[in-house]
Design a protein around this motif. Sequence first.
Motif, short mmCIF file in Angstrom:
data_model
loop_
_atom_site.label_atom_id
_atom_site.label_comp_id
_atom_site.label_asym_id
_atom_site.label_seq_id
_atom_site.Cartn_x
_atom_site.Cartn_y
_atom_site.Cartn_z
N ASN A 43 0.84 -1.18 0.00
CA ASN A 43 0.00 0.00 0.00
C ASN A 43 0.89 1.25 0.00
OD1 ASN A 43 -1.47 2.30 1.28
ND2 ASN A 43 -3.16 0.84 1.34
N ALA A 44 0.85 2.01 -1.08
CA ALA A 44 1.74 3.16 -1.22
C ALA A 44 1.52 4.21 -0.14
CB ALA A 44 1.55 3.79 -2.61
N GLU A 45 0.27 4.45 0.20
CA GLU A 45 -0.04 5.46 1.21
C GLU A 45 0.56 5.07 2.57
OE1 GLU A 45 -3.96 7.55 3.32
OE2 GLU A 45 -4.19 6.34 1.50
N LYS A 46 0.44 3.79 2.92
CA LYS A 46 0.97 3.33 4.20
C LYS A 46 2.50 3.29 4.18
CE LYS A 46 -3.05 0.63 5.63
NZ LYS A 46 -3.59 -0.72 5.98
N ALA A 47 3.08 2.94 3.05
CA ALA A 47 4.54 2.92 2.94
C ALA A 47 5.10 4.33 3.10
CB ALA A 47 4.96 2.32 1.61
N LYS A 48 4.50 5.25 2.42
CA LYS A 48 4.93 6.65 2.48
C LYS A 48 4.75 7.21 3.89
CE LYS A 48 4.14 11.11 0.14
NZ LYS A 48 3.64 11.92 1.29
N ASP A 49 3.62 6.89 4.51
CA ASP A 49 3.34 7.37 5.86
C ASP A 49 4.37 6.84 6.85
OD1 ASP A 49 1.54 8.44 8.07
OD2 ASP A 49 1.55 6.30 8.55
#
Length: 335
Positions: A43-49
């Motif tokens: 999940n890109a959003e979770k990785a970035k977060d």
Amino acid sequence: MKKFSSSQVNWGVIGAGSVCEKKSAPAMNKITDSSVVAVMRRNAEKAKDYAERHGVPKWYTDADALINDPEVNAVYIATPPGSHLELTRKAANAGKPVYVEKPMARNHAECLEMIKICEEAGVPLFVAYYRRTLPNFLKVKSLIEEGAIGEPRYLSVVIHHSKHTDEKDSPSNNWRIDPAVAGGGYFYDLGSHQLDYFDFLFGPLKEVNGIAANQSGTYPAEDIVLGSFSFESGVLGTGSWCFTTGETSQKDEIVIIGNKGEIRFPCFWGTSVTLKKDGKADEVFEFEMPENIQFFLIQSIVEELLGKGGKCPSTGISAARANWAMEQMTKNFNN
């Protein structure tokens, strides 16, 4: 084994989920000559977060991209067990040391394959059985080695836990009770810690027997396991792991009995160690844990890789033995 050629361990973390919030990955940034340089989640959003909150320079949504990042020179696999074999294969083939979460894999055969892959690639394989480095568990080991209870005869382990809510105990919400992902149920998740620690205390298990069942019908994995076992050192043991008890029956206790006394301590719910010696008052030892529970184990990995005199006590070879023992205790259920 190939020599680690860098003066700094630059970790790439695959599966930067809950275990990486406090238990493990933050320690990698606190240890001298060690840092997390990249994390990966699908999940890109979770990785970035995660990367932004923990000050990690790079994040990915693809494991191959992280493994092949030239800045990453060691890989921490913090995903569920079902992906450990394949990710270990990819990291080892890239020539990078592997640190993998416990249990090591879904079954003993996968553990053996992981060991073979890393040996052929010339890279070390470490497993996150961090109790081998925590002060309370090291105290138990030292008491035994000092002869505080005389000659060890027998141990018993009990972990009884009340059933979780039906919503949580659904394989779609909780991989820990999905055998296709975890290899088993909570026994594989928690019992693996205990069986590995007994291996640390008394050496490899010699004979293991057990019976497993699913009594609640809530999920497909076993929810109760009873076992008996013996060690090559001659010590005998029994264990009961039940995850559907009432709240009043909840219990977490390990007892090691010798011919001159006994040691009692919890594995999960507390850190004290009680020594009972014949004819003497009980001694209770209290311990504080590191902020990041895997700190000491990861420190030993870093020191071993960098040639600083450290030696990680938890390897693929030792960790595989825990998987073998769990299979012996649950084979009636899984076959």
